[in-house]
Design an enzyme around this catalytic site. Structure first.
Site, PDB file in Angstrom:
ATOM      1  N   CYS A   2       0.875  -1.171   0.000  1.00  0.00           N
ATOM      2  CA  CYS A   2       0.000   0.000   0.000  1.00  0.00           C
ATOM      3  C   CYS A   2       0.903   1.209   0.000  1.00  0.00           C
ATOM      4  CB  CYS A   2      -0.901  -0.008   1.237  1.00  0.00           C
ATOM      5  SG  CYS A   2      -1.917   1.479   1.379  1.00  0.00           S
ATOM      6  N   GLU A 108      -3.617   1.199  -6.326  1.00  0.00           N
ATOM      7  CA  GLU A 108      -2.605   0.262  -6.813  1.00  0.00           C
ATOM      8  C   GLU A 108      -2.471   0.484  -8.322  1.00  0.00           C
ATOM      9  OE1 GLU A 108      -0.556  -1.266  -5.182  1.00  0.00           O
ATOM     10  OE2 GLU A 108      -1.418  -1.840  -3.247  1.00  0.00           O
TER      11      GLU A 108
END
Length: 233
Positions: A2, A108
């Protein structure tokens, strides 16, 4: 992993969500791109001088820096769930310095046509995600305590697994309360297993959508622009 996320609520909304005073992030306004080294809102609990349990909403620098770490040492933004309880860099924090990192969603990237194409992951109902975090405290040159944090990640499943092999560990409200409780854990192994179960359940609530590449550049992106998370064709 992340490496970028959003927090699109106000400081007062955060205080209501976690039943705490607004504290330091009381002036927090929606942000649509939070990056490593940014000072981000986090929730922690501690026992004060009167022996009372206190829950606090406070900003921490994203990138864990323990008190013993060298000046130019690594400042990891993520900690792998599989090794967070045992790896020296994270072990002490996992044992007794645990936090919740609120987020609305995270980004992402997938390589497409020679470029990095961002995707945004969030809950369908847009409620806050309680990401499991670790924190550390270190005195700066002025002898002031500075807090830093990292987000725990695990194998990605469901929608999250479509865009990356790792994802944050998201906690239920009940587990978030247990995770925040200060002091050593009864069993690191048991907590690790509970986090793994929570991550699998949390992944089922995530949705993913393709968003603008404007979010890619942390230097030029307008972090207050809500269209960063708008779906594109």
């Amino acid at each position: 992993m992340c490496g970028r996320y959003t927090l699109t609520v106000s400081g007062h909304d955060l205080a209501r969500e976690y039943s705490t005073d607004p504290g330091e992030p009381s002036d927090w306004q929606p942000v649509f791109s939070l990056a490593p080294s940014n000072r981000v809102p986090a929730v922690r609990e501690y026992v004060n001088e009167d022996g009372q349990l206190h829950r606090e909403l406070i900003r921490m620098s994203w990138g864990l820096r323990p008190s013993w770490a060298k000046e130019k040492g690594p400042r990891p933004i993520n900690a792998r769930l599989e090794t967070a309880a045992s790896k020296p860099l994270f072990r002490a924090s996992f044992s007794k310095m645990r936090a919740v990192i609120p987020m609305s969603g995270y980004y992402e990237w997938i390589p497409e046509d020679g470029k990095k194409q961002p995707y945004y992951l969030h809950r369908e109902d847009h409620t806050i995600l309680h990401a499991a975090g670790l924190y550390a405290a270190r005195k700066d040159k002025d002898e002031q305590w500075q807090l830093s944090c990292a987000i725990i990640t695990t194998d990605a499943k469901d929608a999250a697994g479509e865009v990356h092999d790792r994802m944050p560990v998201f906690l239920s409200e009940e587990l978030a309360s247990d995770w925040l409780h200060p002091g050593p854990l009864d069993s690191a192994e048991e907590m690790t297993a509970r986090l793994a179960d929570a991550a699998e359940a949390g992944a089922q609530s995530l949705q993913v959508r393709k968003v603008s590449q404007r979010v890619n550049n942390t230097r030029t992106v307008d972090r207050t622009d809500p269209t960063l998370i708008s779906a594109i064709d």
